[in-house]
Design an enzyme around this catalytic site. Structure first.
Site, mmCIF file in Angstrom:
data_model
loop_
_atom_site.group_PDB
_atom_site.id
_atom_site.type_symbol
_atom_site.label_atom_id
_atom_site.label_comp_id
_atom_site.label_asym_id
_atom_site.label_seq_id
_atom_site.Cartn_x
_atom_site.Cartn_y
_atom_site.Cartn_z
ATOM 1 N N GLU A 73 -5.047 2.056 -4.381
ATOM 2 C CA GLU A 73 -3.584 2.177 -4.318
ATOM 3 C C GLU A 73 -3.003 0.992 -3.535
ATOM 4 O O GLU A 73 -1.926 1.070 -2.984
ATOM 5 C CB GLU A 73 -3.133 3.518 -3.703
ATOM 6 N N ASP A 126 0.854 -1.196 0.000
ATOM 7 C CA ASP A 126 0.000 0.000 0.000
ATOM 8 C C ASP A 126 0.896 1.255 0.000
ATOM 9 O O ASP A 126 1.861 1.335 0.768
ATOM 10 C CB ASP A 126 -0.890 -0.018 1.254
ATOM 11 N N ILE A 127 0.556 2.192 -0.876
ATOM 12 C CA ILE A 127 1.351 3.424 -0.962
ATOM 13 C C ILE A 127 1.085 4.274 0.291
ATOM 14 O O ILE A 127 -0.066 4.407 0.714
ATOM 15 C CB ILE A 127 1.004 4.221 -2.236
#
Ligand SMILES: Nc1nc2c(ncn2[C@@H]2O[C@H](COP(=O)(O)OP(=O)(O)OP(=O)(O)O)[C@@H](O)[C@H]2O)c(=O)[nH]1
Length: 316
Positions: free
Chosen positions: A238, A195-196
């Protein structure tokens, strides 16, 4: 299909022929697919994956037609399905093995006659089309599909165009298959959930288009970092995921950390981004897709809690 050359439907296709649709459409498609027709899509993908495992490329068919040794190797590999697979690959129609075998030899014979008459090599696909359509009249409405176009369509229907990673639907099907395979063969299987970090800030500060560019570069970085046997997918907005068959936790951790460092070193004009990664592994208790995803997700949550930009190994 994929895996050290095992093929996840179309995963051995390295072409860059992505469709360029706008991102909101992409997001719509992901959420719609998740809510509406997921079961249907997954069923179709399962079918494609099964069919594709037996499909032969035109290059392979040319070798089989022209090289006895290759022909024998394929006989050994496909046993009693070789000729029906060949005919399926050439015509997209199914034939019983005996009929397919007879047709294949008739096609080769016809190809040699055409080569001789025309004084040039015509190839297996032209010979089979001419023979089955004009002489044998087996095909009524033949479909002519160029290999590039098949790859293009397959790519467009299985990959997310922004990141170049596989769609969530493909991820679901492949994870189920790999988990079954790992359980049968008692082998390892790991899952990375990525996950960003603070991605909302990126969008808010630099704009949605810059955010898209970040996602796209991260997708490229992940694609460049995984082995052919792995499958990298866009799990959600994302959130990205990598299925890693035949991989120990230690090795999966190393791959995850390498990806994390590479992403940390990407530069976007004046800023950098980081990712947090959760790692889950198959075990006696983590033996379903839901449990495996839960473990990797919990580890991802811990990585965020511990300060982000790190890989955390999940507990059973
Ligand atoms: N540009 C762009 N942004 C997206 C896309 N998909 C999801 N996002 C954005 O990703 C952001 C995710 O934000 P949050 O869930 O709050 O998470 P975060 O800011 O990364 O915070 P942490 O996960 O805690 O590090 C939201 O702003 C979404 O709009 C996309 O395709 N393109």
């Amino acid at each position: 299909m994929a895996q050290g050359s095992k093929n996840h439907t179309v995963s051995n296709d390295n072409s860059n022929s992505n469709l360029h649709r706008n991102n909101s459409k992409s997001n719509d498609r992901i959420s719609n697919a998740a809510t509406n027709s997921l079961d249907n899509t997954e069923k179709q993908l399962e079918d494609i994956i099964e069919v594709d495992e037996n499909t032969l490329s035109l290059a392979e068919l040319e070798f089989i037609a022209n090289d006895k040794k290759v022909h024998n190797c394929y006989k050994e590999k496909y046993k009693s399905h070789l000729y029906s697979n060949i005919l399926m690959s050439l015509t997209h129609e199914s034939f019983p093995e005996n009929e397919a075998k007879a047709l294949w030899y008739e096609i080769i014979d016809h190809m040699q006659k055409l080569n001789h008459t025309l004084g040039r090599y015509v190839g297996v696909s032209v010979a089979s089309l001419d023979y089955l359509t004009n002489i044998k009249c087996t095909l009524i409405e033949p479909k002519i599909i160029e290999e590039d176009k098949i790859n293009y369509v397959a790519q467009a229907t299985t990959k997310d165009e922004l990141t170049g990673l596989y769609l969530r639907e493909v991820f679901n099907v492949v994870l189920k298959k790999e988990l079954g395979e790992a359980r049968r063969s008692n082998s390892m299987l790991c899952l990375l959930m990525i996950d960003i970090d603070d991605f909302k800030n990126v969008n808010d500060t630099y704009g949605h288009q810059k955010g898209d560019e970040v996602l796209s570069k991260i997708g490229d970085t992940i694609n460049d970092s995984v082995r052919e046997m792995d499958l990298a997918a866009r799990y959600g907005g994302e959130e990205l995921a990598i299925i890693m068959p035949n991989t120990t936790m230690k090795d999966a951790y190393q791959v995850g950390d390498r990806i994390r460092k590479k992403i940390e070193n990407l530069t976007f004009c004046s800023f950098n981004v980081t990712v947090s990664i959760g790692l889950g592994a198959i075990s006696k208790t983590a033996n379903t897709t839901t449990k495996l995803i839960d473990i990797a997700d919990m580890a991802l949550y811990k990585a965020k809690e511990n300060g982000k930009n790190q890989v955390v190994m999940g507990d059973e």
